[in-house]
Scaffold this motif. Structure first.
Motif: not given
Length: 174
Positions: A38-65
Motif C-alpha cells: 500500500a505504501f509503495d503503490l502511493f509513493d509514486a515518485d519513489g521518494s520514500g515518503t507520502i503526504d496526507a492525500k496519499e496517506l488517505k488513499v493508502a489507508m483506503r487500500a488497506l480497508g480503512f475509511e
C-alpha cells in the motif's frame, strides 16, 4: 547537567525503538507485506515518503475509511521530523496501531454476536438473561434491566451493536 540530557535522549530513543519492534513483531508477514505494498503503490515518485492525500488513499487500500481530521491527527502524531510527510517506518507504525484497533472492533463484534443469539441485531433483556444463566451468574432481573438501560442510548429497551461497543470501551472490557 549536560551529561544527563544525552543519556535521557538515548534512553528515550531505545524505549521508542523497543516499542516499535514490539509493535512490528505483532504483525503477521502478510500484514507487513500488505502495508508495504500500500505504501509503495502511493509513493509514486519513489521518494520514500507520502503526504496526507496519499496517506488517505493508502489507508483506503488497506480497508480503512479515514476522515480528514483523523488523517491530520495521524500525521501530527507520526511526522516526527515536521516535514508534513510520512516515511515508511512512520506509516508502518500507524498502520500497526490501526490494525490493532480493527482487531479489537472485530473481537467486540464477535462478542456481540454471542449475546445476540436470535440474530436481531440487538441485545435484549432475554439475551442478557440467557448469557447470565449460561455463565452461572446470580443476577436479579432488576440488575439485568439496569444493565440494558445503562447501555441503551435511544431508549428502545434493547442494545444495538454500537451501544454494546460503546459500553464495552467505557467499562474497559475491550
Amino acid at each position: 547537567m549536560s551529561k544527563k540530557s544525552p543519556t535521557t535522549n538515548s534512553t528515550n530513543n531505545n524505549r521508542r525503538k523497543r516499542g516499535e519492534t514490539t509493535a512490528i513483531k505483532d504483525l503477521t508477514e502478510d500484514q507487513r507485506q500488505e502495508i508495504r505494498e500500500a505504501f509503495d503503490l502511493f509513493d509514486a515518485d519513489g521518494s520514500g515518503t507520502i503526504d496526507a492525500k496519499e496517506l488517505k488513499v493508502a489507508m483506503r487500500a488497506l480497508g480503512f475509511e479515514p476522515k480528514k481530521e483523523e488523517i491530520r491527527q495521524m500525521i501530527a502524531q507520526a511526522d516526527t521530523d515536521g516535514s508534513g510527510m510520512i516515511d515508511y517506518g512512520e506509516f508502518e507504525k500507524l498502520m500497526t496501531i490501526k490494525l490493532g484497533q480493527r482487531d479489537a472492533h472485530e473481537e467486540m463484534a464477535k462478542a456481540f454476536r454471542l449475546f445476540d443469539d436470535d440474530e436481531t441485531g440487538y441485545v435484549t433483556f432475554k439475551n442478557l438473561k440467557r448469557v447470565a444463566m449460561e455463565l452461572g451468574e446470580d443476577i436479579s432481573d432488576e440488575e439485568l434491566q439496569e444493565m440494558i438501560d445503562e447501555a441503551d442510548r435511544d431508549g428502545d429497551g434493547r442494545v444495538s451493536q454500537i451501544d454494546f461497543e460503546r459500553i464495552m470501551k467505557k467499562t474497559n472490557l475491550y
